[in-house]
Design an enzyme around this catalytic site. Sequence first.
Site, PDB file in Angstrom:
ATOM      1  N   LYS A 168      -2.889 -17.859  -5.348  1.00  0.00           N
ATOM      2  CA  LYS A 168      -1.297 -18.487  -3.586  1.00  0.00           C
ATOM      3  C   LYS A 168      -2.208 -19.098  -3.338  1.00  0.00           C
ATOM      4  CE  LYS A 168       0.022 -13.616  -3.644  1.00  0.00           C
ATOM      5  NZ  LYS A 168      -0.714 -12.068  -3.402  1.00  0.00           N
ATOM      6  N   GLU A 196      -0.275  -8.453  -2.512  1.00  0.00           N
ATOM      7  CA  GLU A 196      -0.284  -7.819  -1.071  1.00  0.00           C
ATOM      8  C   GLU A 196       0.851  -9.008  -0.773  1.00  0.00           C
ATOM      9  OE1 GLU A 196      -4.553  -9.598   0.595  1.00  0.00           O
ATOM     10  OE2 GLU A 196      -4.424  -9.256  -1.591  1.00  0.00           O
ATOM     11  N   ARG A 244      -3.360 -11.601 -17.619  1.00  0.00           N
ATOM     12  CA  ARG A 244      -1.798 -13.063 -16.320  1.00  0.00           C
ATOM     13  C   ARG A 244      -1.288 -13.682 -17.206  1.00  0.00           C
ATOM     14  NH1 ARG A 244      -3.288 -15.101 -12.136  1.00  0.00           N
ATOM     15  NH2 ARG A 244      -4.335 -12.594 -11.375  1.00  0.00           N
TER      16      ARG A 244
HETATM   17  P1  ATP Z   1      -2.710 -14.829  -7.297  1.00  0.00           P
HETATM   18  O1  ATP Z   1      -3.883 -15.212  -7.614  1.00  0.00           O
HETATM   19  O2  ATP Z   1      -1.694 -14.928  -6.853  1.00  0.00           O
HETATM   20  O3  ATP Z   1      -3.174 -14.473  -5.350  1.00  0.00           O
HETATM   21  P2  ATP Z   1      -2.700 -11.984  -7.081  1.00  0.00           P
HETATM   22  O4  ATP Z   1      -2.977 -10.897  -7.828  1.00  0.00           O
HETATM   23  O5  ATP Z   1      -3.763 -11.653  -5.861  1.00  0.00           O
HETATM   24  O6  ATP Z   1      -2.732 -13.249  -7.186  1.00  0.00           O
HETATM   25  P3  ATP Z   1      -1.340 -10.001  -5.513  1.00  0.00           P
HETATM   26  O7  ATP Z   1       0.086 -10.065  -4.843  1.00  0.00           O
HETATM   27  O8  ATP Z   1      -2.557  -9.010  -5.552  1.00  0.00           O
HETATM   28  O9  ATP Z   1      -1.450 -11.328  -6.277  1.00  0.00           O
HETATM   29  O10 ATP Z   1      -0.432  -9.411  -7.349  1.00  0.00           O
HETATM   30  C1  ATP Z   1       0.542  -8.825  -7.110  1.00  0.00           C
HETATM   31  C2  ATP Z   1       0.648  -8.525  -8.886  1.00  0.00           C
HETATM   32  O11 ATP Z   1       1.022  -9.207  -9.331  1.00  0.00           O
HETATM   33  C3  ATP Z   1      -0.436  -7.559  -9.120  1.00  0.00           C
HETATM   34  O12 ATP Z   1      -1.037  -6.165  -9.836  1.00  0.00           O
HETATM   35  C4  ATP Z   1      -0.858  -8.735 -10.198  1.00  0.00           C
HETATM   36  O13 ATP Z   1      -2.316  -8.447 -11.245  1.00  0.00           O
HETATM   37  C5  ATP Z   1       0.220  -9.178 -10.821  1.00  0.00           C
HETATM   38  N1  ATP Z   1       0.422 -10.527 -10.994  1.00  0.00           N
HETATM   39  C6  ATP Z   1      -0.056 -11.734 -10.491  1.00  0.00           C
HETATM   40  N2  ATP Z   1      -0.306 -13.002 -10.469  1.00  0.00           N
HETATM   41  C7  ATP Z   1       0.405 -12.227 -11.847  1.00  0.00           C
HETATM   42  C8  ATP Z   1      -0.082 -13.669 -12.976  1.00  0.00           C
HETATM   43  N3  ATP Z   1       0.167 -15.269 -13.103  1.00  0.00           N
HETATM   44  N4  ATP Z   1       0.285 -13.230 -14.443  1.00  0.00           N
HETATM   45  C9  ATP Z   1       0.901 -11.521 -14.371  1.00  0.00           C
HETATM   46  N5  ATP Z   1       0.474 -10.999 -13.098  1.00  0.00           N
HETATM   47  C10 ATP Z   1       0.485 -11.329 -12.133  1.00  0.00           C
HETATM   48 MG    MG Z   2      -4.454 -10.398  -5.576  1.00  0.00          MG
END
Ligand code: ATP
Ligand code: MG
Length: 600
Positions: A306, A61, A296
């Site tokens: 984030k 995102e 994750r």
């Molecule tokens: P955050 O929890 O930091 O807000 P998010 O999952 O909302 O992260 P996105 O931008 O939606 O962030 O994530 C993009 C991709 O990165 C998704 O496919 C998500 O599963 C992956 N991702 C995010 N955080 C991790 C993590 N800690 N380990 C592995 N993959 C991750």
């Molecule tokens: Mg997200």
Amino acid sequence: MSAPKPPAEGHVTNFIRHRIDDDLAAGKYARRTWAGAPGDAATQAGTPGDPAKIRTRFPPEPNGYLHFGHAKSICLNFGLARDYGGVCHMRFDDTNPEKEEQEYVDSILDSVHWLGFGWEGFGVNHQYFASDYFDILYRFAELFIENGLAYVDSQSAEELKLARGSFTEAGKESPYRNRAPAENLALFREMRDGKHAERTHVLRLKIDMASPNINMRDPAIYRIRHAEHHRTGAKWCVYPLYDYTHCISDALENITHSICTLEFQDHRPLYDWVLAKLAEFGQLQVPLPQQIEFARLQLTYVVLSKRKLIRLVKEGHVSGWDDPRMPTLVGARRRGYTPAGFRLFAERIGVAKADSLIDYSTLEECMREDLNETAPRRVAVLDPLKLIIDNYPAGQQEESRMPNHPQKPELGERIVPFSGELWIEREDFMEAPSKGYFRLFPGNKVRLRHGFVVECIGCDKDAAGNVTAVHCNYFADSKSGTPGSDNYKVKGNIHWVSAKHAYAAEVRLYDRLFKVPHPGGRREGDPEDLERDFVEDINPDSVKVITAQVEPALKDAKAEEMFQFERHGYFVADRIDSQPGAPKFNRAVSMKDSWAPPKK
Ligand code: ATP
Ligand code: MG
């Protein structure tokens, strides 16, 4: 924690690779066609076979900068596509108009490239935005309505929440659940046309309010937002929600393996339900993409969300998203962490179906391993003390040869000036040596690395008794690499920089941003580790700025050039603050893992 090393060639296999191997062996996706661009069944029909054996996607995102967790997902998705003759799509999941910005899009693209991956494949640039599909998503929503599978719910947010039920209690059907399709359609169009205020209505799928899976209890798929979108501007007043958008975007893009983190496991039935219905309606090419979940990345001593990272920036605990102490990819890059180090880390920690916590030192070790191979050696004196060679002819200087890499003669050597006044490390001299100390003290001999053997004859002190300079005599026939230099047997070997040739460089010594392994507390199984604001766990001494005396060649270091400063660790010329001819250096990682929590 130490994970097993991967074999020298190939990869440690894992359950995702097994799944792909099986699908390829069975020819599961072989009959898909590809129009050269994403699209519905009609778009893909009659086009050539998809040249990509598999398609994965990385779907951030654009509401923040990428962090170390994303690096794991990037290495996994792009790595699988590369290894299996496929392609990984770079897709922005931009369905949330308020939070998304172009600045984040640009930074994300840059970071993925920096990690060594690209999204070009088979002559196509596979960079997409979920917002590209708003028209199709809207059309499909009307189709769900017309088929009696979606309805406009006009309950308040509070009522919707209450009616959802809980893990133990079924949900309650909405009084609007049986609105006629024609009425739903008219209302939904009014919502689209901006005739209704935010939060007055939502569009929901009609699935099963009694489902044990809360995600299947008539999930909302559209909400009203009167907001400017970073790409579609004011065109839309309704925006699709994540669960609805994500699976359809995957299907339109011919994604075969949609890999996501474990918290989406309970959403998989919804993912499959939406796609199966649309396939039934003839709207999507089959076979449909499949969602696969993995654990994750969780890492000690950092926060990877984030929301928390934004706080660190907004509250000024760090200098910005790219502060070298931030666990963001832009921060890591400034810090001197390397793309190859991240890829090695991703490989080494592997993918699993169960959550596990990785120790920060595992990441540092991967950086060290990469940098040890690639970083040329240089000399830097971080805590300078003058060494005066009393018997060295005044005004004389000469050259010393130093190898750029002790194990890699092919990296050549360099010439370093030597003179009668040098900088040495303060810790390399002791007036009254402790037991087992082999470096400089009065009466002792040491070798100046790649130079001469010297014998210490005393030191100067200021009024307060601090040592201000050390005096020695040198042995003119002891120079390294000259015949007879072996006749001198000394135990100590210290590094040095010629004082009049040295470059006085700003060097930043970074330490961990948090002083405890679990910022914010709540370490599993530890009742003592009370929950608290993670900001309280910030390490107050996470950066030390010093002026080091470094060998003259380092003056010409280019931004982002990496070096090993012998004995001290790996350093990078800062890409933001360095000027040509005046680099500033950041320590990426020390030579050894010697981390200890700061003293209270
Ligand atoms: P955050 O929890 O930091 O807000 P998010 O999952 O909302 O992260 P996105 O931008 O939606 O962030 O994530 C993009 C991709 O990165 C998704 O496919 C998500 O599963 C992956 N991702 C995010 N955080 C991790 C993590 N800690 N380990 C592995 N993959 C991750
Ligand atoms: Mg997200």
